[in-house]
Design an enzyme around this catalytic site. Structure first.
Site, PDB file in Angstrom:
ATOM      1  N   CYS A 154     -32.397   3.081  23.150  1.00  0.00           N
ATOM      2  CA  CYS A 154     -32.948   3.813  24.681  1.00  0.00           C
ATOM      3  C   CYS A 154     -33.711   5.017  24.186  1.00  0.00           C
ATOM      4  O   CYS A 154     -33.461   6.103  24.522  1.00  0.00           O
ATOM      5  CB  CYS A 154     -31.330   4.117  25.386  1.00  0.00           C
ATOM      6  N   GLU A 155     -34.739   4.395  24.038  1.00  0.00           N
ATOM      7  CA  GLU A 155     -36.064   5.779  23.768  1.00  0.00           C
ATOM      8  C   GLU A 155     -37.721   5.295  24.059  1.00  0.00           C
ATOM      9  O   GLU A 155     -37.707   3.804  23.355  1.00  0.00           O
ATOM     10  CB  GLU A 155     -35.537   6.255  21.965  1.00  0.00           C
ATOM     11  N   GLU A 209     -44.775   7.128 -11.062  1.00  0.00           N
ATOM     12  CA  GLU A 209     -43.968   6.615  -9.959  1.00  0.00           C
ATOM     13  C   GLU A 209     -44.191   6.107  -8.672  1.00  0.00           C
ATOM     14  O   GLU A 209     -44.007   6.739  -7.124  1.00  0.00           O
ATOM     15  CB  GLU A 209     -43.118   8.764  -9.370  1.00  0.00           C
TER      16      GLU A 209
HETATM   17  C1  LIG Z   1     -41.898   9.509  -2.303  1.00  0.00           C
HETATM   18  C2  LIG Z   1     -42.540   9.956  -3.913  1.00  0.00           C
HETATM   19  C3  LIG Z   1     -42.960   9.120  -4.882  1.00  0.00           C
HETATM   20  C4  LIG Z   1     -43.035   8.157  -3.872  1.00  0.00           C
HETATM   21  O1  LIG Z   1     -44.488   8.185  -3.318  1.00  0.00           O
HETATM   22  P1  LIG Z   1     -45.463   6.582  -2.563  1.00  0.00           P
HETATM   23  O2  LIG Z   1     -46.377   7.067  -2.118  1.00  0.00           O
HETATM   24  O3  LIG Z   1     -44.555   5.318  -2.223  1.00  0.00           O
HETATM   25  O4  LIG Z   1     -46.051   5.767  -4.431  1.00  0.00           O
HETATM   26  C5  LIG Z   1     -43.314   9.677  -6.283  1.00  0.00           C
HETATM   27  N1  LIG Z   1     -43.179  10.739  -6.880  1.00  0.00           N
HETATM   28  C6  LIG Z   1     -41.974  12.071  -5.750  1.00  0.00           C
HETATM   29  C7  LIG Z   1     -41.826  12.438  -6.055  1.00  0.00           C
HETATM   30  C8  LIG Z   1     -41.794  11.325  -3.989  1.00  0.00           C
HETATM   31  O5  LIG Z   1     -41.304  12.064  -3.748  1.00  0.00           O
END
Ligand SMILES: *Cc1c(COP(=O)(O)O)cnc(C)c1O
Length: 417
Positions: free
Chosen positions: A342-343, A273
Site C-alpha cells: 500500500c504505497e 571490496e
Molecule cells: C558498499 C561497500 C562496498 C561494496 O560496494 P559495491 O558498489 O557493491 O562494490 C565496498 N566497501 C565499502 C566500504 C562499502 O561500504
C-alpha cells in the site's frame, strides 16, 4: 555475462528451467547461478594477478551463507559493516584473517567481537572510533590492526545516495584530518597501524574516479612516509558498476589494469571490496503476475513480489530489466509493474514497454543479485522470500521462505493487555 538464457522460449538458469523451480518452491524467490557467481569472482580475482592482493567481497550486497561459502572456497575474504555480517562470515567459513571491518558507526560490542575474532583490520572512520578501538583492545590485552579510511573527495558520478567519497558524505576522514589521525594512531599503545583505505561510491561506471582517488592516496602515503608511518595494506574499496540497462562499465580487467598502472610499483598488499560487480548479474527475482488491469494510457501489471523484497526501484529509482520466464508471441504493452504494498512507491517498472502478460505468468526481475535480498524487509507483514541457488542441473533452497510464525518470532504481549 551470466548463465540465465532461453531454450525453446523458456528461461533457464544454467541447466534448470526457472518455471520448474517456481513450481516446486512457489513465488516469489531470488535465484542465484553458482557458475555466474564463480565466474565473476574469478574474473575479478584474475584482474589483479601478479600482485599481492585479497578480494574481500562486500557482505552487504549479498550475505547468504551459501554465497559467502562459495567465495571462501575461492580464496575470498569479506568486507563487513556490522557484527551481524561478521557472524555470517564466520559461519560461512571465511577465515577471520581475511575479514576487514568498515563503517562509520561501529558499536563497542561489535568492536570487541571483531577483536576477539582476530579479523585482519578495522577501517577506522573517525578519531573517536580510533580511541574506542584502542581502549577496547587495551581491555582485551590485544593490539588492534587498523587502517584509516580516507575520504578522497571524489565525485563518482553516481546516484547521490550511493556516492560515499565526497567531502559532504559521512564516510571516512578528510585528507587533512588523516595526517593528524595517523600521527595520533601511531602514539596509541593498543592499535597497530597497518593500512589505508578508501571507497569512492557504488555503481561507478568509469575508471576515472578510482584513478583520481589513488592519486590522492599516493600523495598522502608520501606524506605519511616522512612521518615514519609505513603501511602493509592498501584497501581500494569496491564500487565497480554493472549493466542494468545501457551502462557500459569497465570490465574488471580494465579496472584492474587502470588501478595497477596508476599505482605503479607498490610495496603493499592490495585489498579490493567488490560487491555488486560480483553478485549483481548473478541473481534474479522471480515473481508471478497476480492481476492485470487497464489504467490511463497504460496497463498495471500487479505481481506477487514488492518493494519489501527488492527495494532498489523505490529507493533509488533504479532500473531493472523485466523479462518473461516463458516467451510468447503476444506483442508488447506499456505498463507499470507494481507490487501489492500500500504505497505508490511500490513499483519495479514505470511506463515500461514489456511483453504482454496475463495473470499466472512468471516474470524475472533481472540483475537482482546485489542489494536485493539483503535490503528486504517484512513491511506489510510479508514473509521474506526464499533464496535458491542453481548449480548445473540442480537447484538448492539456500534460504527457506519465511512463515507467518517467523513474522512474530520474538514478539510478546505484556501481561497487562
Ligand atoms: C558498499 C561497500 C562496498 C561494496 O560496494 P559495491 O558498489 O557493491 O562494490 C565496498 N566497501 C565499502 C566500504 C562499502 O561500504
Amino acid at each position: 555475462m551470466h548463465y540465465f538464457d532461453y531454450r525453446n522460449n523458456r528461461m533457464y538458469c544454467e541447466d534448470v528451467s526457472v518455471s520448474d523451480i517456481a513450481q516446486q518452491v512457489g513465488t516469489p524467490f531470488y535465484l542465484y547461478s553458482h557458475a555466474t557467481l564463480r565466474h565473476h569472482f574469478l574474473t575479478f580475482q584474475n584482474a589483479f594477478e601478479g600482485v599481492s592482493h585479497l578480494v574481500c567481497f562486500s557482505a552487504k550486497s549479498n550475505s547468504n551463507l551459501a554465497v559467502l561459502r562459495l567465495f571462501a572456497t575461492l580464496g575470498g575474504g569479506l568486507d563487513i559493516v556490522s557484527g551481524g555480517e561478521l557472524f555470517r562470515g564466520l559461519k560461512a567459513g571465511i577465515p577471520p584473517d581475511r575479514i576487514v571491518y568498515s563503517g562509520v558507526g561501529k558499536r563497542e560490542d561489535e568492536i570487541a567481537y571483531a577483536l576477539e575474532s582476530n579479523i585482519l583490520m578495522f577501517n577506522v572512520e573517525s578519531f573517536q572510533e580510533l580511541e574506542l578501538i584502542n581502549r577496547s583492545a587495551a581491555r582485551m590485552k590485544k593490539k588492534a590492526p587498523i587502517a584509516l579510511r580516507i575520504n578522497p573527495d571524489i565525485d563518482p558520478g553516481t546516484h547521490p545516495y550511493i556516492s560515499t567519497g565526497l567531502r559532504a558524505n559521512k564516510f571516512g576522514l578528510t585528507m587533512e584530518a588523516a595526517v593528524e589521525a595517523y600521527k595520533a594512531a601511531n602514539d596509541l599503545s593498543h592499535v597497530e597501524v597497518i593500512g589505508i583505505s578508501c571507497h569512492v561510491g557504488s555503481q561507478v561506471t568509469e575508471v576515472a574516479p578510482f584513478v583520481d582517488a589513488i592519486a590522492h592516496i599516493k600523495d598522502l602515503i608520501a606524506t605519511l612516509d616522512t612521518f615514519g608511518v609505513s603501511l602493509t595494506y592498501l584497501d581500494l574499496g569496491g564500487g565497480l558498476g554493472i549493466t542494468y540497462d545501457e551502462e557500459f562499465p569497465p570490465h574488471p580487467s580494465e579496472y584492474g589494469r587502470a588501478i595497477l598502472e596508476t599505482l605503479g610499483h607498490v610495496p603493499f598488499t592490495l585489498i579490493l571490496e567488490p560487491g555488486r560487480v560480483i553478485v549483481g548479474n548473478a541473481g534474479i527475482l522471480v515473481t508471478r503476475v497476480l492481476y492485470t488491469k487497464a489504467g490511463d494510457g497504460k496497463d498495471f501489471v500487479i505481481v506477487d513480489s514488492a518493494m519489501n523484497d527488492l527495494a532498489r526501484p523505490s529507493l533509488y529509482g533504479a532500473y531493472h530489466a523485466i523479462e518473461p520466464v516463458v516467451r510468447r508471441e503476444n506483442g508488447t504493452t506499456k505498463a507499470d509493474v507494481v507490487g501489492p504494498i500500500c504505497e505508490s512507491g511500490d513499483f519495479f517498472a514505470k511506463d515500461r514497454q514489456i511483453p504482454r502478460v496475463q495473470a499466472g505468468d512468471l516474470l524475472a526481475v533481472m540483475s537482482a543479485g546485489a542489494y536485493g535480498f539483503t535490503m528486504s524487509s517484512n513491511y506489510n507483514s510479508r514473509p521474506r522470500v526464499a533464496e535458491v541457488m542453481v548449480k548445473e542441473d540442480r537447484f538448492y533452497v539456500v534460504r527457506a521462505r519465511e512463515s507467518y510464525e517467523d513474522l512474530i518470532a520474538g514478539e510478546s504481549i505484556p501481561p497487562f493487555l
